[in-house]
Design a protein around this motif. Sequence first.
Motif, mmCIF file in Angstrom:
data_model
loop_
_atom_site.group_PDB
_atom_site.id
_atom_site.type_symbol
_atom_site.label_atom_id
_atom_site.label_comp_id
_atom_site.label_asym_id
_atom_site.label_seq_id
_atom_site.Cartn_x
_atom_site.Cartn_y
_atom_site.Cartn_z
ATOM 1 N N ASP A 79 0.829 -1.213 0.000
ATOM 2 C CA ASP A 79 0.000 0.000 0.000
ATOM 3 C C ASP A 79 0.857 1.254 0.000
ATOM 4 O OD1 ASP A 79 -2.323 -1.524 0.103
ATOM 5 O OD2 ASP A 79 -2.483 -1.414 2.283
ATOM 6 N N LEU A 80 1.825 1.305 0.916
ATOM 7 C CA LEU A 80 2.602 2.536 1.052
ATOM 8 C C LEU A 80 3.477 2.781 -0.179
ATOM 9 C CD1 LEU A 80 5.883 2.061 2.003
ATOM 10 C CD2 LEU A 80 4.701 1.162 4.016
ATOM 11 N N GLN A 81 3.997 1.705 -0.783
ATOM 12 C CA GLN A 81 4.801 1.873 -1.989
ATOM 13 C C GLN A 81 3.937 2.288 -3.173
ATOM 14 O OE1 GLN A 81 6.850 -1.905 -2.214
ATOM 15 N NE2 GLN A 81 8.504 -1.229 -0.886
ATOM 16 N N ALA A 82 2.730 1.712 -3.287
ATOM 17 C CA ALA A 82 1.812 2.105 -4.357
ATOM 18 C C ALA A 82 1.412 3.564 -4.201
ATOM 19 C CB ALA A 82 0.571 1.213 -4.339
ATOM 20 N N GLY A 83 1.138 4.002 -2.984
ATOM 21 C CA GLY A 83 0.773 5.397 -2.761
ATOM 22 C C GLY A 83 1.912 6.343 -3.050
ATOM 23 N N ALA A 84 3.127 6.012 -2.578
ATOM 24 C CA ALA A 84 4.270 6.899 -2.769
ATOM 25 C C ALA A 84 4.675 7.011 -4.232
ATOM 26 C CB ALA A 84 5.446 6.397 -1.937
ATOM 27 N N ILE A 85 4.565 5.915 -4.990
ATOM 28 C CA ILE A 85 5.036 5.906 -6.372
ATOM 29 C C ILE A 85 3.925 6.254 -7.364
ATOM 30 C CG2 ILE A 85 6.006 4.435 -8.195
ATOM 31 C CD1 ILE A 85 7.457 2.893 -5.955
ATOM 32 N N ALA A 86 2.694 5.751 -7.113
ATOM 33 C CA ALA A 86 1.602 5.953 -8.069
ATOM 34 C C ALA A 86 0.564 6.968 -7.595
ATOM 35 C CB ALA A 86 0.909 4.612 -8.347
ATOM 36 N N GLY A 87 0.724 7.515 -6.397
ATOM 37 C CA GLY A 87 -0.242 8.486 -5.905
ATOM 38 C C GLY A 87 -1.595 7.836 -5.626
ATOM 39 N N TYR A 88 -2.656 8.540 -6.033
ATOM 40 C CA TYR A 88 -4.013 8.035 -5.816
ATOM 41 C C TYR A 88 -4.501 7.145 -6.966
ATOM 42 C CZ TYR A 88 -4.165 11.980 -2.502
ATOM 43 O OH TYR A 88 -3.911 12.864 -1.484
ATOM 44 N N SER A 89 -3.689 6.959 -7.986
ATOM 45 C CA SER A 89 -4.167 6.373 -9.243
ATOM 46 C C SER A 89 -4.506 4.887 -9.164
ATOM 47 C CB SER A 89 -3.132 6.596 -10.356
ATOM 48 O OG SER A 89 -1.925 5.898 -10.074
ATOM 49 N N LEU A 90 -4.037 4.184 -8.118
ATOM 50 C CA LEU A 90 -4.288 2.747 -8.030
ATOM 51 C C LEU A 90 -5.345 2.380 -6.978
ATOM 52 C CD1 LEU A 90 -0.687 1.252 -8.393
ATOM 53 C CD2 LEU A 90 -2.452 1.545 -10.138
ATOM 54 N N LEU A 91 -6.069 3.389 -6.484
ATOM 55 C CA LEU A 91 -7.109 3.087 -5.498
ATOM 56 C C LEU A 91 -8.214 2.222 -6.094
ATOM 57 C CD1 LEU A 91 -7.430 6.521 -3.646
ATOM 58 C CD2 LEU A 91 -6.469 4.394 -2.752
ATOM 59 N N TRP A 92 -8.547 2.446 -7.369
ATOM 60 C CA TRP A 92 -9.573 1.628 -8.038
ATOM 61 C C TRP A 92 -9.149 0.167 -8.082
ATOM 62 C CZ3 TRP A 92 -8.584 -1.242 -12.417
ATOM 63 C CH2 TRP A 92 -7.369 -0.982 -13.080
ATOM 64 N N LEU A 93 -7.843 -0.054 -8.285
ATOM 65 C CA LEU A 93 -7.341 -1.425 -8.362
ATOM 66 C C LEU A 93 -7.383 -2.086 -6.980
ATOM 67 C CD1 LEU A 93 -6.170 -3.460 -10.348
ATOM 68 C CD2 LEU A 93 -3.898 -2.641 -9.745
ATOM 69 N N ASN A 312 10.666 6.284 -4.219
ATOM 70 C CA ASN A 312 11.087 4.939 -4.625
ATOM 71 C C ASN A 312 11.891 4.209 -3.556
ATOM 72 O OD1 ASN A 312 10.147 4.684 -7.484
ATOM 73 N ND2 ASN A 312 11.376 6.537 -7.713
ATOM 74 N N SER A 313 12.176 4.856 -2.456
ATOM 75 C CA SER A 313 13.035 4.225 -1.443
ATOM 76 C C SER A 313 12.298 3.922 -0.137
ATOM 77 C CB SER A 313 14.238 5.129 -1.144
ATOM 78 O OG SER A 313 13.799 6.396 -0.671
ATOM 79 N N ILE A 314 10.976 4.097 -0.137
ATOM 80 C CA ILE A 314 10.223 3.892 1.101
ATOM 81 C C ILE A 314 9.841 2.425 1.260
ATOM 82 C CG2 ILE A 314 8.081 4.451 2.325
ATOM 83 C CD1 ILE A 314 8.130 7.166 1.118
ATOM 84 N N GLY A 315 10.052 1.906 2.470
ATOM 85 C CA GLY A 315 9.635 0.547 2.812
ATOM 86 C C GLY A 315 9.205 0.509 4.264
ATOM 87 N N LEU A 316 8.884 -0.665 4.773
ATOM 88 C CA LEU A 316 8.427 -0.773 6.164
ATOM 89 C C LEU A 316 9.457 -0.247 7.156
ATOM 90 C CD1 LEU A 316 6.674 -4.264 6.551
ATOM 91 C CD2 LEU A 316 5.611 -2.002 6.517
#
Length: 515
Positions: A79-93, A312-316
Motif C-alpha cells: 500500500d505505502l509503496q503504491a501510494g508513494a510511487i503511483a499516488g491516488y491512481s491505483l485506489l480503483w485497483l 522509490n526508497s520507502i519501505g516498512l
Amino acid sequence: MPHCEERQRLLPNRTLDSDEEEAAAYESTEKVHIIGVNEGADEDYTKTPPFSWRKLWLFTGPGFLMSIAFLDPGNLEGDLQAGAIAGYSLLWLLLWATAMGLLVQLLSARLGVATGHHLAELCRDEYPRWATLLLWVMAEFALIGADIQEVIGSAIAIKILTNGVLPLWAGVTITALDCFLFLFLENYGVRKLEAFFAVLIATMALSFAWMFGETKPNGVELLLGILVPKLSSKTIQQAVGVVGCIIMPHNVFLHSALVQSREVDHHKSGRVREALNYYSIESTAALIISFIINLFVMTVFAKAFYGTDVANSIGLVNAGQYLQEKYGGGFFPILYIWAIGLLAAGQSSTITGTYAGQFIMGGFLNLRLKKWLRALITRSFAIIPTIIVALVFDSSEDTLDVLNEWLNVLQSIQIPFALIPLLCLVSKEEVMGIFKIGPVLKTVSWLVAALVIAINGYLLLQFFSSEASGLLFGCVISAFTAAYVAFIIYLVLRSITFPSWLGFLQSKKRINSGN
C-alpha cells in the motif's frame, strides 16, 4: 419425494479416510451454539429461516479473522509503496482486488460450510498421495514466507516503539511468544479469541485513521482514484503488487476451517443456506473495513511522498521515519502512531498464521497431535528462519527490502496450489451436493483465478529476468519452471477430466469396505 431427493443430493457422496469427529476443525464442545440449530425437529429442512440480527452476531467472527491476511505487514508495504510511487491512481485497483479476494474467500467459506471439512482435508481425499504431499509442502512454504514478513513487521514496530533499544532479533523473539498467547486465548473459547482480534483490527483502524487525519489527503483525488481506472507503464509494477498480495494461499485454507466454529446442521439445506448467507454478510463487512484501512495507508503515503525524491526508497523499515520528518511531532508523534498500527497488523496476522498452520498440517497429514504441540511445530517452522534473518539483516534496510521481494515471489508461486483445488472442489456435486457453484459463478471464478495467476506470473517473470545471472542459475530456474507449470496443468486437467462417477465409485468402495 423431492425432499428426499434434495436430502440425498445435499449429503456428499464421499467420506474422508478418518472419523468425522476426529477430522473436524473444531470439537463439538468448542463450537458456538447458534439459536435454533437443534430446535424444530418437524421444520421444513429445505426452508431458510428468516433473517435475525442476533444470529448474524453469533455468526460474526470467522470473516474478521480471515480479513487480517488483507492487513498484514506485506500488504501495508504494498500500500505505502503504491501510494508513494503511483499516488491516488491505483485506489480503483485496490477496490477491485479486494472484491476478487472476497469472491475467493466466499468460495472457501462455502466449501467449509457445505462439506463440514476444510480445504486441506478435502485435498487429502481428492488427490493421490504424491500430489497431496506436494500441495502440503507448497502451502507450508507460502505460510512460512507470509509469517516471516509478519514477524519482521512486528519486530520493526517494537524497535520503533522502544527507540531502538530492542534490536530486530529481540522483537522477533517477543513476537514468537504470541504462540502462547494464542493458546491461552483459545482455551477460553472461540468468541474470546475473535474478540481479541477485533481489538487488534480496531487498533489498526484508529492508528491509520489518525494518520489520515494528520496528513489530510485530497478528497477529490481520492474519489477519482477509486472511480476512474488509470494505469501507466510507470506504475505497472505497483499495480501487480497490489493485486498479487491480496490473495494469500494460507488464508484460503484458513477460512474453510474457521467457518466450522459454528454449529450447522448439514442434514438441513435451509440451515446450510442460512449459514452461507450470514457468512457472506460478515465476510463482506470485514473486507470493507480492511479496504478502508488499506485505503488510509495508501492515501497517506500518496499525499506525503508522491512525486518526491524519496518515493522509490520507502519501505516498512523507514516509512515511519520519513513520516516523522515530514509531519513532525504534534500531540502524539506520527512515527509512534505508525508503529502501533504496524504492531497490531503484525501481531494479528502472525497469530492467524499459526492458526492456519495447524489446519494445514493436520488436514494434509491427518495428524492427531495436541493443539499446543501443533502450534509449537507450526511456529518453529517460521520463527527459526526469521530469527536467522533478523540476526543477519538487522542493520541493513536495503537487504530487508530485497528479502521482502523474494518473500513476495515465494507466496506468488504458491497461489495456484490453493486456488485450483478450491475451484475444483466447489464445482463438484459429489463434494458439495446442491451447493456446488453454478456455471456463471464457476466461469467468473476461473476467470478471476486465471487473472490472479497471470498477474503473479508476470511478477515472477519480471523478478527472475532481473535477477537471473549465469548459465547454472538459468538452468535451475528453467527446470523449476517446467516442473511448476506441469503440476499446474495436472491440477487443471484433473479438475476437468476426472469423471464424477469415478469419485462416486471410490466413495462406494470405501463405504462397502467399512461395512
